[in-house]
Design a protein around this motif. Structure first.
Motif, PDB file in Angstrom:
ATOM      1  N   LEU A   1       0.852  -1.185   0.000  1.00  0.00           N
ATOM      2  CA  LEU A   1       0.000   0.000   0.000  1.00  0.00           C
ATOM      3  C   LEU A   1       0.883   1.229   0.000  1.00  0.00           C
ATOM      4  N   ARG A   2       0.480   2.215  -0.773  1.00  0.00           N
ATOM      5  CA  ARG A   2       1.150   3.515  -0.739  1.00  0.00           C
ATOM      6  C   ARG A   2       0.125   4.525  -0.229  1.00  0.00           C
ATOM      7  N   PHE A   3       0.501   5.243   0.818  1.00  0.00           N
ATOM      8  CA  PHE A   3      -0.411   6.201   1.451  1.00  0.00           C
ATOM      9  C   PHE A   3      -0.070   7.627   1.045  1.00  0.00           C
ATOM     10  N   ALA A   4      -1.087   8.456   1.047  1.00  0.00           N
ATOM     11  CA  ALA A   4      -0.906   9.853   0.642  1.00  0.00           C
ATOM     12  C   ALA A   4       0.001  10.615   1.605  1.00  0.00           C
ATOM     13  N   ASP A   5       0.123  10.143   2.856  1.00  0.00           N
ATOM     14  CA  ASP A   5       0.960  10.854   3.831  1.00  0.00           C
ATOM     15  C   ASP A   5       2.425  10.441   3.742  1.00  0.00           C
ATOM     16  N   GLY A   6       2.792   9.681   2.738  1.00  0.00           N
ATOM     17  CA  GLY A   6       4.190   9.314   2.523  1.00  0.00           C
ATOM     18  C   GLY A   6       4.567   7.946   3.062  1.00  0.00           C
TER      19      GLY A   6
ATOM     20  N   LEU B   1       3.282 -17.507   8.025  1.00  0.00           N
ATOM     21  CA  LEU B   1       3.792 -16.265   8.601  1.00  0.00           C
ATOM     22  C   LEU B   1       3.264 -15.088   7.785  1.00  0.00           C
ATOM     23  N   GLU B   2       2.695 -14.112   8.464  1.00  0.00           N
ATOM     24  CA  GLU B   2       2.330 -12.835   7.834  1.00  0.00           C
ATOM     25  C   GLU B   2       3.263 -11.782   8.420  1.00  0.00           C
ATOM     26  N   ALA B   3       4.058 -11.160   7.561  1.00  0.00           N
ATOM     27  CA  ALA B   3       5.038 -10.169   8.031  1.00  0.00           C
ATOM     28  C   ALA B   3       4.808  -8.848   7.310  1.00  0.00           C
ATOM     29  N   TRP B   4       5.163  -7.760   7.973  1.00  0.00           N
ATOM     30  CA  TRP B   4       4.971  -6.461   7.326  1.00  0.00           C
ATOM     31  C   TRP B   4       6.069  -5.485   7.712  1.00  0.00           C
ATOM     32  N   THR B   5       6.287  -4.556   6.829  1.00  0.00           N
ATOM     33  CA  THR B   5       7.214  -3.453   7.079  1.00  0.00           C
ATOM     34  C   THR B   5       6.544  -2.162   6.635  1.00  0.00           C
ATOM     35  N   ASP B   6       6.515  -1.211   7.537  1.00  0.00           N
ATOM     36  CA  ASP B   6       6.069   0.144   7.197  1.00  0.00           C
ATOM     37  C   ASP B   6       7.306   0.980   6.936  1.00  0.00           C
ATOM     38  N   PHE B   7       7.294   1.730   5.863  1.00  0.00           N
ATOM     39  CA  PHE B   7       8.486   2.506   5.528  1.00  0.00           C
ATOM     40  C   PHE B   7       8.086   3.769   4.788  1.00  0.00           C
TER      41      PHE B   7
ATOM     42  N   VAL C   1      -9.149  -6.279   3.739  1.00  0.00           N
ATOM     43  CA  VAL C   1     -10.009  -5.250   3.134  1.00  0.00           C
ATOM     44  C   VAL C   1      -9.552  -3.860   3.535  1.00  0.00           C
ATOM     45  N   PHE C   2      -9.810  -2.923   2.671  1.00  0.00           N
ATOM     46  CA  PHE C   2      -9.381  -1.541   2.880  1.00  0.00           C
ATOM     47  C   PHE C   2     -10.449  -0.593   2.353  1.00  0.00           C
ATOM     48  N   ARG C   3     -10.348   0.659   2.792  1.00  0.00           N
ATOM     49  CA  ARG C   3     -11.196   1.728   2.271  1.00  0.00           C
ATOM     50  C   ARG C   3     -10.258   2.804   1.729  1.00  0.00           C
ATOM     51  N   PRO C   4      -9.914   2.703   0.445  1.00  0.00           N
ATOM     52  CA  PRO C   4      -8.829   3.539  -0.094  1.00  0.00           C
ATOM     53  C   PRO C   4      -8.998   5.037   0.160  1.00  0.00           C
ATOM     54  N   GLN C   5     -10.150   5.582  -0.151  1.00  0.00           N
ATOM     55  CA  GLN C   5     -10.319   7.022   0.004  1.00  0.00           C
ATOM     56  C   GLN C   5     -10.255   7.408   1.475  1.00  0.00           C
ATOM     57  N   ASP C   6     -10.976   6.673   2.317  1.00  0.00           N
ATOM     58  CA  ASP C   6     -11.001   7.011   3.739  1.00  0.00           C
ATOM     59  C   ASP C   6      -9.653   6.786   4.409  1.00  0.00           C
ATOM     60  N   ASP C   7      -8.937   5.745   3.976  1.00  0.00           N
ATOM     61  CA  ASP C   7      -7.649   5.400   4.605  1.00  0.00           C
ATOM     62  C   ASP C   7      -6.483   6.164   3.994  1.00  0.00           C
ATOM     63  N   GLY C   8      -6.758   6.988   3.009  1.00  0.00           N
ATOM     64  CA  GLY C   8      -5.668   7.754   2.391  1.00  0.00           C
ATOM     65  C   GLY C   8      -4.723   6.883   1.569  1.00  0.00           C
ATOM     66  N   ILE C   9      -5.246   5.834   0.963  1.00  0.00           N
ATOM     67  CA  ILE C   9      -4.410   4.937   0.158  1.00  0.00           C
ATOM     68  C   ILE C   9      -4.397   5.443  -1.277  1.00  0.00           C
ATOM     69  N   GLU C  10      -3.208   5.715  -1.780  1.00  0.00           N
ATOM     70  CA  GLU C  10      -3.063   6.188  -3.158  1.00  0.00           C
ATOM     71  C   GLU C  10      -2.935   5.035  -4.137  1.00  0.00           C
ATOM     72  N   ALA C  11      -2.287   3.961  -3.695  1.00  0.00           N
ATOM     73  CA  ALA C  11      -2.051   2.839  -4.603  1.00  0.00           C
ATOM     74  C   ALA C  11      -1.998   1.538  -3.815  1.00  0.00           C
ATOM     75  N   LEU C  12      -2.411   0.486  -4.500  1.00  0.00           N
ATOM     76  CA  LEU C  12      -2.364  -0.867  -3.938  1.00  0.00           C
ATOM     77  C   LEU C  12      -1.711  -1.750  -4.984  1.00  0.00           C
ATOM     78  N   ALA C  13      -0.843  -2.649  -4.551  1.00  0.00           N
ATOM     79  CA  ALA C  13      -0.220  -3.584  -5.486  1.00  0.00           C
ATOM     80  C   ALA C  13      -0.231  -4.977  -4.872  1.00  0.00           C
ATOM     81  N   VAL C  14      -0.348  -5.981  -5.726  1.00  0.00           N
ATOM     82  CA  VAL C  14      -0.143  -7.368  -5.297  1.00  0.00           C
ATOM     83  C   VAL C  14       1.067  -7.897  -6.055  1.00  0.00           C
ATOM     84  N   LEU C  15       1.847  -8.730  -5.400  1.00  0.00           N
ATOM     85  CA  LEU C  15       3.100  -9.204  -5.983  1.00  0.00           C
ATOM     86  C   LEU C  15       3.353 -10.662  -5.634  1.00  0.00           C
ATOM     87  N   THR C  16       4.113 -11.320  -6.467  1.00  0.00           N
ATOM     88  CA  THR C  16       4.597 -12.649  -6.116  1.00  0.00           C
ATOM     89  C   THR C  16       5.816 -12.506  -5.211  1.00  0.00           C
TER      90      THR C  16
END
Lengths: 242, 287
Positions: free
Chosen positions: B125-130, B172-178, B210-225
C-alpha cells in the motif's frame, strides 16, 4: 496550421526554437521512437512541393501498417529561412495525413538551423519522456534540395547537440539521415555536412520525380521501422540502403 | 483510477532455459471497478506450472467477472469454491503438478478494496501521507497450501498430514512500514516492522484483507509474487519504494515503472533471481 488539440500538447523552447509534443500523461505505451521529418520549402522546391506532401502522406500510411506502429511518434516540420512546425510529436494513430497542406515555397535555406532545431527538439522531448519512465530513441530525416545559406547555428553546434542526447542518456540512440533531392549541384557540400556534423547517413535521392519521391517515402518508413525495432537493444539500427 | 500489471522472468529460469512461471493480469471490470491478480507457479514441482499460473490468473479473472457485489463481499468461501471449479475447468494438461500455483489478487473501487491471498505472495500500500506498507506471506518449509490441493483430495490429505501438530501455525504474515527518504545512500526509512503466525484454518479458504482507499488515504495498492524479496541484495521495501514511484498513470504505467526500476537495479548488478509479477491500482488522492 494547428492540427492537434493544444490541451493535449506541451510546448517547449530549445534556444530560439520551439516544439510541441503530446503530454506524457496522455501516452500509454512503454516506449517510443520519436521521428522528425524536416522538409525544405524554399523557392526551389516549389515545382515539386506537391510530391513532397505526397511523400509525407505515404510515410504516415506506411508506418501505420508497421507492427510497431503503436510505439511511433511523428513530428512534421517545414523549413526555409525559418523553421516551422506543421505538427508536434504525436502518436502515429492520431495523425490524419489528409490534413497535410502544401506550403508556400520561398525564402532561403536555413539547413543548419533546421537540423539543429530538430535534433534539439528530439533531445528535449526524449528527456521529458525518459523522466516519465518511457524508453526512447529517435530518428530524424532532413530532406533538402540545397546547401545551407542562412543559419545562425553551425555544423559544430549540430555535432555537439547530437552527441549530447546519447551521452546524457536522454535517448537510447539517435539516427539523423540527410536526404538530397534534386540536389546534384550540392552533393559535395551535403556529403561534407553529413561528415562534419556526425550525421548517420547522407542519401542522394536523385531528381525530384514521382518515382524518386516514392522511393524516399519507402526508405523513410523502412528506416523508421528499423530504428523502432532497435529500441531496447541499447544501440541504433543499421543504416539502410536507398 | 487506473490498473496495470507486469511480470518478468528471473535469472535462475533464464539461466536454465525454463519459462517464466509468474503471471499477472489487471483490467477495468467496469468504470470505477478494477481487478488485478498475480500468480506464481511452483518451480520445485518440475512440471508445467507456468501453464498452471496462467490458468489460475484467468480463473480468478473469470470468477470475479461473474460475481456481483462490492469488494468486501467478494472473497468469501463460496468465491474460493468457484475459483477452484474454474481453475479445474481452465486446466488443459493432465498432470496435477502443473497446477501448483499461488495467487494474490484484488478487486477495488475508490471506496472499497479487497486483497485475496491463496498460497504465498505479497501486497503493498502507498499512502498519501508518505507511508508505505509491504506485507508478505510465507509458509513453513516454503511449502504453501496451493489451491490445487482442493482439486485433488489425496494431495490435500497429504498436505494436511504434513502439518506439524506441535506448531499449528504454518503461515507467517510479516509487514514493514516505511517511507521514501529521497536520499541516495539510504533511500528508505523503516518506520515499523512486525509479524504474526496464522493457523492453517485461517488460510485454507484463502486470506482476505479489506481496505477503504479514500477514507484510509491509500493512493495505490499492489499485489506481488514472492520474487519481490529476491532482487539481488535489494530489500523488499527498497524494491517496493521504486516500484511505487509512478511517474504517470495512463496506459501501461506499471510496466513503464517496472522496466525502469529493474533497469536501474540491473545497472548496479541487482537482478531478480526469481520470477516477479505485479498488478497494481492507482486510486489517486482524495479531492
Amino acid at each position: 496550421m494547428k492540427l492537434f488539440n493544444d490541451q493535449e500538447m506541451i510546448q517547449k523552447n530549445v534556444g530560439n526554437f520551439s516544439f510541441s509534443g503530446v503530454r506524457p500523461e496522455k501516452l500509454g505505451a512503454t516506449e517510443y521512437t520519436i521521428v522528425n521529418v524536416i522538409t525544405d520549402k524554399t523557392g526551389s522546391v516549389a515545382q515539386f512541393a506537391a510530391l513532397l506532401v505526397e511523400m509525407k502522406r505515404t510515410v504516415v500510411a506506411a508506418c501505420k501498417k508497421d507492427p510497431r506502429a503503436e510505439f511511433l511518434m511523428l513530428r512534421n516540420v517545414w523549413f526555409n529561412t525559418a523553421v516551422e512546425e506543421e505538427h508536434g510529436f504525436v502518436e502515429l494513430a492520431n495523425i490524419d495525413p489528409a490534413q497535410f497542406q502544401q506550403p508556400d515555397c520561398n525564402g532561403l535555406t536555413a539547413l543548419y538551423d533546421a537540423t539543429y532545431a530538430s535534433i534539439a527538439s528530439a533531445n528535449e522531448y526524449a528527456k521529458t519522456l525518459r523522466d516519465n519512465d518511457f524508453g526512447v530513441n529517435a530518428v530524424t530525416f532532413i530532406i533538402t534540395d540545397g546547401d545551407d545559406n542562412n543559419s545562425a547555428h553551425t555544423v559544430a553546434d549540430i555535432k555537439a547537440e547530437l552527441a549530447r542526447g546519447v551521452q546524457q542518456e536522454l535517448l537510447e540512440s539517435s539516427n539523423v539521415i540527410l536526404i538530397g533531392i534534386n540536389a546534384q549541384q550540392y552533393l559535395k557540400q551535403l556529403e561534407a555536412f553529413k561528415k562534419d556534423a556526425g550525421l548517420t547517413q547522407f542519401v542522394d535521392a536523385g531528381d525530384a520525380t514521382p518515382q524518386n519521391l516514392a522511393r524516399i517515402a519507402n526508405f523513410v518508413s523502412k528506416s523508421i521501422s528499423s530504428q523502432s525495432q532497435a529500441l531496447g537493444t541499447g544501440g541504433a539500427s543499421q543504416a539502410l540502403t536507398f | 483510477m487506473q490498473a496495470d500489471n507486469y511480470f518478468t522472468i528471473g535469472t535462475s529460469h533464464l539461466k536454465d532455459g525454463s519459462p517464466c512461471e509468474d503471471y499477472s493480469l489487471a483490467e477495468e471490470l467496469r468504470p470505477g471497478l478494477v481487478l488485478g491478480v498475480v500468480s506464481d507457479g511452483c518451480s520445485g514441482a518440475n512440471a508445467y506450472t507456468d501453464v498452471g499460473a496462467r490458468a489460475l490468473s484467468f480463473a480468478f479473472r473469470k470468477v470475479v467477472h461473474d460475481c456481483r457485489g462490492l469488494p468486501d463481499g467478494w472473497f468469501d468461501v463460496a468465491f474460493t469454491q468457484r475459483l477452484s471449479d474454474q481453475f479445474r475447468a481452465n486446466s488443459y494438461t493432465d498432470a496435477p503438478n502443473d497446477q501448483f500455483a499461488t495467487a494474490v489478487g484484488f478487486v477495488a473501487t475508490l471506496d472499497n478494496a479487497a486483497v485475496y491471498v491463496f498460497g504465498d505472495g505479497a501486497y503493498a500500500l502507498r499512502f498519501a501521507d508518505g507511508r508505505n506498507r509491504l506485507v508478505w506471506f510465507e509458509w513453513d518449509n516454503n511449502a504453501p497450501y496451493y489451491l490445487n490441493y482442493k482439486l485433488y483430495p489425496s494431495l490435500d490429505e497429504e498436505f494436511r498430514a504434513s502439518l506439524n501438530p506441535v506448531r499449528p501455525e504454518p503461515l507467517l504474515e510479516a509487514w514493514t512500514d516505511f517511507r521514501v527518504t529521497g536520499i541516495a545512500d539510504n533511500p528508505v526509512e523503516i518506520l515499523a516492522e512486525g509479524s504474526r503466525r496464522l493457523q492453517f484454518s485461517a488460510a485454507e479458504h484463502g486470506l482476505v484483507r479489506v481496505f477503504r482507499p479514500q477514507d484510509d488515504g491509500i493512493e495505490a495498492l499492489a499485489v506481488l509474487t514472492d520474487g519481490i524479496n529476491r532482487i539481488g541484495d535489494i530489500s523488499g521495501p527498497r524494491a517496493m519504494a521504486e516500484f511505487f514511484a509512478y511517474k504517470n498513470f495512463h496506459g501501461n504505467f506499471v510496466k513503464r515503472r517496472m522496466l525502469r526500476a529493474l533497469e536501474q537495479f540491473a545497472a548496479s548488478g541487482q537482478r531478480p533471481q526469481d520470477d516477479l509479477a505485479i498488478a497494481s491500482v492507482w486510486f489517486g488522492r482524495k479531492e
